[in-house]
Design an enzyme around this catalytic site. Structure first.
Site, PDB file in Angstrom:
ATOM      1  N   ARG A  38       5.462   5.523   2.082  1.00 47.52           N
ATOM      2  CA  ARG A  38       4.607   6.685   2.318  1.00 47.52           C
ATOM      3  C   ARG A  38       4.440   6.856   3.816  1.00 47.52           C
ATOM      4  NH1 ARG A  38      -1.432   4.800   0.553  1.00 47.52           N
ATOM      5  NH2 ARG A  38      -1.824   6.999   1.019  1.00 47.52           N
TER       6      ARG A  38
ATOM      7  N   ALA B 210     -11.118   6.002  -0.778  1.00 52.60           N
ATOM      8  CA  ALA B 210     -11.172   6.871   0.400  1.00 52.60           C
ATOM      9  C   ALA B 210     -10.942   6.060   1.669  1.00 52.60           C
ATOM     10  CB  ALA B 210     -12.528   7.563   0.450  1.00 52.60           C
ATOM     11  N   HIS B 211     -10.166   6.620   2.585  1.00 50.36           N
ATOM     12  CA  HIS B 211      -9.912   5.956   3.856  1.00 50.36           C
ATOM     13  C   HIS B 211     -11.109   6.117   4.788  1.00 50.36           C
ATOM     14  CE1 HIS B 211      -5.263   6.406   3.277  1.00 50.36           C
ATOM     15  NE2 HIS B 211      -5.797   5.480   2.521  1.00 50.36           N
TER      16      HIS B 211
ATOM     17  N   GLY C 116      -6.661   4.326  -4.864  1.00 45.51           N
ATOM     18  CA  GLY C 116      -7.115   5.662  -4.505  1.00 45.51           C
ATOM     19  C   GLY C 116      -8.432   5.683  -3.759  1.00 45.51           C
TER      20      GLY C 116
ATOM     21  N   LYS D 130       0.814  -1.214   0.000  1.00 44.38           N
ATOM     22  CA  LYS D 130       0.000   0.000   0.000  1.00 44.38           C
ATOM     23  C   LYS D 130       0.849   1.266   0.000  1.00 44.38           C
ATOM     24  CE  LYS D 130      -3.456  -0.398  -0.563  1.00 44.38           C
ATOM     25  NZ  LYS D 130      -4.040  -0.714  -1.900  1.00 44.38           N
ATOM     26  N   GLY D 131       2.038   1.144  -0.554  1.00 44.63           N
ATOM     27  CA  GLY D 131       2.919   2.309  -0.649  1.00 44.63           C
ATOM     28  C   GLY D 131       2.888   2.956  -2.021  1.00 44.63           C
ATOM     29  N   GLY D 132       2.300   2.255  -3.000  1.00 42.96           N
ATOM     30  CA  GLY D 132       2.259   2.774  -4.371  1.00 42.96           C
ATOM     31  C   GLY D 132       3.070   1.944  -5.335  1.00 42.96           C
TER      32      GLY D 132
END
Length: 314
Positions: free
Chosen positions: A154, A280-281, A278, A71-73
């Protein structure tokens, strides 16, 4: 036994990164030839297949691995890097070094998961779980101690929230209930530091394990937060690290207002990351977020000292 013998031999014969400059294509071909001979000698069943395509391309061991972080990209980084003509990227996460069932299959199996590439191209695979898996650094080292590694990080707190969000949506798609994030983050009124998502964000612990085998100049850290906000400068740094000629331009990126992040433009074609990216959290209580930020303060400081640079994290 075959993997062990190959690792021992590779300590002596180290495959080199294949830069994109045509002047050293002959070296790349030599490296691939040595690789094929080593695999023939160390194959358990002596049934090594070269997997050479009629157009001159072949499957080969990666010279670069995106090792994480989850989940860092990593997917965004791989897609952006794939814009370069001298990059051949594996489509799926291979999980060769961290899944025992895969690792027991040996290097021939690993090669078979790679894309076909030309001698001047760098083969890249990405598996985010590698960074936090204790056994992986030594296994990668035994395969190729000259490996160039890409690590994208991140803000640890944001990574925790993204980690939860991914698992939450996976359960939702299967019509399964999943606890709220507060139920994971809080235990007996305190921050649950044993929550796996939190442990994955303790970057300095995992980085120490990698630095036992690879010097810092072999590990390029991509700032995942900056990659989201302004991808081009970060990709330029990756090109330099991999010794690629500058081929990716600012015009390859455009901001998609609907999705809320940058998409790619390649030879007139436009493409964006999957809709699962992307997301939403979840809304988290401010006081709980502050606890999370406070917890990561010291680990982040240790990480900054370890790698000799700072990041704009809470």
């Amino acid at each position: 036994m075959a993997a062990f013998l190959l690792g021992a031999v590779l300590l002596i014969v180290q495959p080199q990164i294949v830069p994109s400059r045509p002047a050293i294509n002959s070296k790349a071909e030599t490296s691939q030839s040595v690789q094929r001979e080593l695999l023939k000698k160390t194959s358990q069943k002596n049934d090594f297949k070269e997997n050479i395509h009629s157009n001159g391309s072949c499957q080969q061991l990666p010279q670069t691995i995106i090792i994480g972080v989850r989940k860092g990209g990593t997917r965004a980084l791989l897609e952006m890097l794939s814009l370069h003509p001298d990059i051949a990227a594996a489509e799926s996460e291979v999980h060769f070094f961290d899944w025992e069932d895969h690792y027991r299959n040996g290097l021939q199996w690993y090669i078979n998961q790679m894309p076909f590439s030309y001698p001047h191209q760098i083969t890249v695979e990405k598996t985010p779980a590698y960074f936090t898996s204790p056994k992986v650094p030594e296994r990668v080292y035994n395969m190729n101690q000259s490996m160039r590694l890409l690590l994208i990080l991140r803000d640890p707190s944001e990574r925790v929230l993204s980690d939860y969000t991914q698992v939450f949506y996976n359960h939702m798609q299967k019509h399964k209930l999943y606890p709220s994030i507060e139920q994971f983050l809080i235990k007996d009124g305190e921050l649950n530091v044993n929550y796996k998502a939190i442990n994955r964000s303790l970057y300095y612990i995992h980085m120490q394990n990698w630095l036992k085998y690879f010097p810092l100049d072999r590990i390029h850290i991509v700032d995942g937060d900056k990659l989201i906000k302004d991808p081009f400068p970060e990709i330029e740094k990756v090109e330099r690290f991999l010794k690629l000629s500058p081929q990716i331009n600012a015009s390859n990126f455009y901001f998609n207002k609907t999705k809320g992040f940058y998409c790619l433009r390649d030879s007139g074609r436009e493409r964006c990351l999957h809709e699962s990216k992307g997301r939403a959290h979840p809304q988290v209580d401010t006081r709980l977020l502050e606890k999370l930020h406070e917890y990561f303060h010291e680990p982040n400081k240790k990480f900054f000292e370890l790698v000799g640079r700072t990041f704009d994290w809470h």
